[in-house]
Scaffold this motif. Structure first.
Motif, short mmCIF file in Angstrom:
data_model
loop_
_atom_site.label_atom_id
_atom_site.label_comp_id
_atom_site.label_asym_id
_atom_site.label_seq_id
_atom_site.Cartn_x
_atom_site.Cartn_y
_atom_site.Cartn_z
N ALA A 1 0.83 -1.21 0.00
CA ALA A 1 0.00 0.00 0.00
C ALA A 1 0.86 1.26 0.00
O ALA A 1 1.88 1.33 0.71
N ASN A 2 0.45 2.25 -0.79
CA ASN A 2 1.18 3.52 -0.80
C ASN A 2 0.57 4.49 0.21
O ASN A 2 -0.45 4.17 0.87
N ASP A 3 1.16 5.65 0.35
CA ASP A 3 0.71 6.61 1.36
C ASP A 3 -0.71 7.07 1.12
O ASP A 3 -1.48 7.30 2.07
N GLU A 4 -1.08 7.22 -0.15
CA GLU A 4 -2.44 7.67 -0.47
C GLU A 4 -3.47 6.62 -0.03
O GLU A 4 -4.53 6.97 0.49
N GLU A 5 -3.14 5.36 -0.21
CA GLU A 5 -4.05 4.28 0.21
C GLU A 5 -4.17 4.21 1.73
O GLU A 5 -5.26 4.00 2.27
N LEU A 6 -3.06 4.42 2.41
CA LEU A 6 -3.11 4.46 3.88
C LEU A 6 -3.97 5.63 4.35
O LEU A 6 -4.72 5.51 5.33
N GLN A 7 -3.87 6.74 3.63
CA GLN A 7 -4.71 7.89 3.99
C GLN A 7 -6.19 7.58 3.76
O GLN A 7 -7.05 8.02 4.55
N THR A 8 -6.49 6.82 2.73
CA THR A 8 -7.88 6.41 2.48
C THR A 8 -8.41 5.57 3.63
O THR A 8 -9.56 5.73 4.06
N LEU A 9 -7.58 4.67 4.15
CA LEU A 9 -7.99 3.86 5.31
C LEU A 9 -8.24 4.75 6.52
O LEU A 9 -9.23 4.56 7.24
N GLU A 10 -7.37 5.71 6.74
CA GLU A 10 -7.54 6.61 7.89
C GLU A 10 -8.80 7.45 7.75
O GLU A 10 -9.54 7.65 8.71
N THR A 11 -9.06 7.92 6.53
CA THR A 11 -10.28 8.69 6.28
C THR A 11 -11.52 7.85 6.53
O THR A 11 -12.52 8.34 7.07
N GLN A 12 -11.46 6.57 6.16
CA GLN A 12 -12.59 5.68 6.40
C GLN A 12 -12.88 5.55 7.89
O GLN A 12 -14.04 5.53 8.32
N LEU A 13 -11.84 5.46 8.70
CA LEU A 13 -12.02 5.37 10.15
C LEU A 13 -12.63 6.66 10.70
O LEU A 13 -13.47 6.61 11.61
N GLU A 14 -12.22 7.79 10.14
CA GLU A 14 -12.81 9.08 10.56
C GLU A 14 -14.29 9.14 10.19
O GLU A 14 -15.12 9.66 10.96
N GLU A 15 -14.64 8.62 9.00
CA GLU A 15 -16.05 8.58 8.59
C GLU A 15 -16.87 7.73 9.56
O GLU A 15 -18.00 8.08 9.91
N THR A 16 -16.28 6.62 9.98
CA THR A 16 -16.97 5.74 10.93
C THR A 16 -17.18 6.44 12.26
O THR A 16 -18.27 6.37 12.85
N GLU A 17 -16.15 7.13 12.73
CA GLU A 17 -16.27 7.85 14.00
C GLU A 17 -17.35 8.93 13.92
O GLU A 17 -18.16 9.08 14.84
N ASN A 18 -17.39 9.65 12.81
CA ASN A 18 -18.42 10.68 12.62
C ASN A 18 -19.81 10.07 12.57
O ASN A 18 -20.78 10.64 13.11
N ALA A 19 -19.93 8.91 11.92
CA ALA A 19 -21.23 8.24 11.84
C ALA A 19 -21.72 7.83 13.22
O ALA A 19 -22.90 7.97 13.55
N ILE A 20 -20.82 7.32 14.05
CA ILE A 20 -21.18 6.94 15.43
C ILE A 20 -21.63 8.18 16.19
O ILE A 20 -22.66 8.17 16.88
N ARG A 21 -20.87 9.26 16.05
CA ARG A 21 -21.18 10.50 16.77
C ARG A 21 -22.55 11.04 16.36
O ARG A 21 -23.28 11.61 17.18
N ASN A 22 -22.91 10.85 15.08
CA ASN A 22 -24.17 11.37 14.56
C ASN A 22 -25.33 10.39 14.70
O ASN A 22 -26.43 10.64 14.19
N GLY A 23 -25.08 9.29 15.40
CA GLY A 23 -26.17 8.32 15.64
C GLY A 23 -26.63 7.59 14.40
O GLY A 23 -27.84 7.37 14.22
N ALA A 24 -25.70 7.22 13.54
CA ALA A 24 -26.05 6.53 12.29
C ALA A 24 -26.79 5.23 12.57
O ALA A 24 -26.59 4.59 13.61
N GLU A 25 -27.63 4.84 11.62
CA GLU A 25 -28.38 3.60 11.77
C GLU A 25 -27.47 2.38 11.60
O GLU A 25 -26.37 2.46 11.04
N GLU A 26 -27.98 1.26 12.07
CA GLU A 26 -27.19 0.02 12.06
C GLU A 26 -26.75 -0.38 10.66
O GLU A 26 -25.63 -0.86 10.46
#
Length: 224
Positions: free
Chosen positions: A104-129
């Motif tokens: 994996a290159n740096d851009e792909e690692l950044q994509t993984l990190e962004t995905q985790l941030e999206e998940t955290e935001n979804a939890i914070r916003n009470g996303a559905e199951e």
């Protein structure tokens, strides 16, 4: 079913295959529930033939099981099923982690990190199951994609529907989204440091927690 419309260029049985799969995943059909082929054909306004073909495909995926009355029921997972699914999944995804660290290159690692941030935001916003389940799936799928091994990806695609079925059940229980996100972050931090052994240890712990939790959910379902 009111919002389902046929797309003529696509074979009917494939359209029914994807629609029935969607209905299984969103809980329209429950595990163990028997599917009435005639009733479905009537609801969709078609003959039984494309419905039957769609059911055969879903049986191959492991989402339907044939019964002794020449019909089908929604798969109802057991602890044995979980063990068998995870015995296939674990070595493949551990290999994916190794390959991500290698390739994996740096851009792909950044994509993984962004995905985790999206998940955290979804939890914070009470996303559905359903959204949380999709985000969980996306993290694992990105690891497989960034392994850059198409044969590994193809092997996992054969069991992805059952893995997704497991994910849906696995979100039952208190604080599951937070727990899963925390474990995903631990895996990612070691991937980012290119630390294979630690990343694999965290991934293995994640799978063990997942499978044990899923077995508890299934056991509680039998008691209710």
């Amino acid at each position: 079913m009111d919002d389902f419309k046929l797309d003529k260029p696509t074979p009917y049985y494939l359209q029914f295959y994807f629609q029935l799969k969607k209905m299984i995943f969103n809980g329209t059909f429950k595990p163990g529930e028997r599917i009435n082929e005639t009733q479905l054909a009537k609801s969709f306004g078609v003959s039984r033939s494309p419905i039957r073909e769609a059911m055969r495909l879903l049986e191959k995926d492991g989402l339907l099981r044939a019964d002794d009355r020449n019909g089908f029921s929604i798969a109802s997972l057991t602890a044995k099923d979980v063990d068998e699914i995870y015995k296939i999944r674990i070595p493949l995804e551990l290999l994916a982690v190794e390959l991500v660290i290698d390739k994996a290159n740096d851009e792909e690692l950044q994509t993984l990190e962004t995905q985790l941030e999206e998940t955290e935001n979804a939890i914070r916003n009470g996303a559905e199951e359903t959204e949380m389940t999709s985000l969980n799936q996306k993290f694992h799928q990105l690891l497989v994609d960034f392994s850059h091994n198409r044969y590994l990806k193809n092997l996992l695609e054969h069991v992805n529907d059952l893995i997704h079925f497991c994910r849906i059940l696995n979100y039952k229980g208190d604080n599951r989204p937070e727990t899963i996100l925390r474990e995903h972050r631990s895996i990612f931090e070691e991937v980012k440091k290119r630390n294979k052994e630690a990343a694999k240890e965290y991934m293995m712990a994640h799978f063990n927690h997942d499978s044990e939790h899923l077995k508890r959910v299934l056991e509680e379902g039998k008691e209710n």
